[in-house]
Design an enzyme around this catalytic site. Structure first.
Site, PDB file in Angstrom:
ATOM      1  N   CYS A   1      15.249   6.079  85.087  1.00  0.00           N
ATOM      2  CA  CYS A   1      15.513   4.652  84.956  1.00  0.00           C
ATOM      3  C   CYS A   1      16.729   4.261  85.813  1.00  0.00           C
ATOM      4  O   CYS A   1      16.688   4.408  87.025  1.00  0.00           O
ATOM      5  CB  CYS A   1      15.664   4.267  83.482  1.00  0.00           C
ATOM      6  SG  CYS A   1      15.555   2.478  83.203  1.00  0.00           S
TER       7      CYS A   1
ATOM      8  N   HIS B   1      10.387   5.840  81.433  1.00  0.00           N
ATOM      9  CA  HIS B   1      11.097   6.745  80.520  1.00  0.00           C
ATOM     10  C   HIS B   1      10.149   7.857  80.076  1.00  0.00           C
ATOM     11  O   HIS B   1       9.349   7.658  79.154  1.00  0.00           O
ATOM     12  CB  HIS B   1      11.605   5.973  79.303  1.00  0.00           C
ATOM     13  CG  HIS B   1      12.774   5.099  79.595  1.00  0.00           C
ATOM     14  ND1 HIS B   1      14.066   5.558  79.562  1.00  0.00           N
ATOM     15  CD2 HIS B   1      12.838   3.802  79.960  1.00  0.00           C
ATOM     16  CE1 HIS B   1      14.895   4.570  79.877  1.00  0.00           C
ATOM     17  NE2 HIS B   1      14.166   3.498  80.130  1.00  0.00           N
TER      18      HIS B   1
ATOM     19  N   GLU C   1      10.757  10.409  78.351  1.00  0.00           N
ATOM     20  CA  GLU C   1      11.068  10.821  76.977  1.00  0.00           C
ATOM     21  C   GLU C   1      10.455   9.882  75.939  1.00  0.00           C
ATOM     22  O   GLU C   1      10.429  10.209  74.752  1.00  0.00           O
ATOM     23  CB  GLU C   1      12.582  10.926  76.793  1.00  0.00           C
ATOM     24  CG  GLU C   1      13.338   9.612  76.712  1.00  0.00           C
ATOM     25  CD  GLU C   1      13.632   8.939  78.041  1.00  0.00           C
ATOM     26  OE1 GLU C   1      14.393   7.954  78.035  1.00  0.00           O
ATOM     27  OE2 GLU C   1      13.105   9.384  79.089  1.00  0.00           O
TER      28      GLU C   1
END
Length: 196
Positions: A76, A178, A180
């Protein structure tokens, strides 16, 4: 073992939780000396690119980051910091990639920030996207995008315009989404990075 570069720009809980789930060892990098203890690195980041750059400058780590020869992944704003310039804060950045981070144009049909799931299409063969089908969905939250440049674009996404979802140059990688927070394929990407 992954060294997470800490410079005060971003909550890393979701990232460390994902690495914990995957059984990937990690630690924190606060100083240049800390870099020696790891074989790859992640530069996280959320929020304002210009402010994040000021915080990163404050660590004194920028020359050491630019000199890294081991795999390094920006996520990001961490990816945006690796570009040359951001319209967010009119800021000169680390300049590992000689490309720009630009603001999405306002469009009546599209909300900014670009938030939610969108498809990612690989443009080059690279182990970062191994076992991830082309067109898989990843999770985004951003108002600024990295311009599409075929020299550096590893994968792309279309929202208002085509932009770099992922970039790659030598040992440096970046993803705008993202991983994650992107479910199975996001975790696959993190696992792939840990094996590059």
């Amino acid at each position: 073992m992954i060294g997470i570069i800490r410079y005060g720009a971003g909550n890393i809980f979701s990232l460390t939780a994902a690495l914990d789930r995957l059984g990937i060892a990690y630690g924190m990098v606060h100083t240049e000396a800390d870099l020696e203890g790891f074989d790859r690195y992640i530069i996280p980041g959320v929020g304002h690119a210009g402010a994040a750059m000021q915080k990163l400058q404050g660590t004194g780590l920028i020359p050491a980051i630019k000199a890294l020869k081991k795999p390094t992944l920006g996520i990001c704003v961490g990816m945006q910091l690796m570009t040359a310039y951001s319209e967010e804060g009119d800021a000169d950045l680390v300049n590992i990639f000689p490309i720009k981070t630009l603001k999405f144009a306002s469009d009546a049909d599209f909300k900014v920030p670009h938030t939610g799931w969108n498809q990612v299409f690989a443009k080059k063969d690279n182990p970062l996207f191994r076992d991830i089908p082309n067109g898989s969905h990843f999770y985004y939250v951003h108002s600024y995008f990295i311009e599409y440049n075929p020299l550096y674009t590893l994968a792309s996404t279309n929202y208002i315009n085509n932009f770099s979802a992922s970039i790659w140059h030598n040992n440096f990688y970046g993803v705008q989404f993202h991983p994650e927070k992107s479910g199975t394929y996001g975790e696959t990407l993190l696992k792939n990075f840990s094996n590059i």
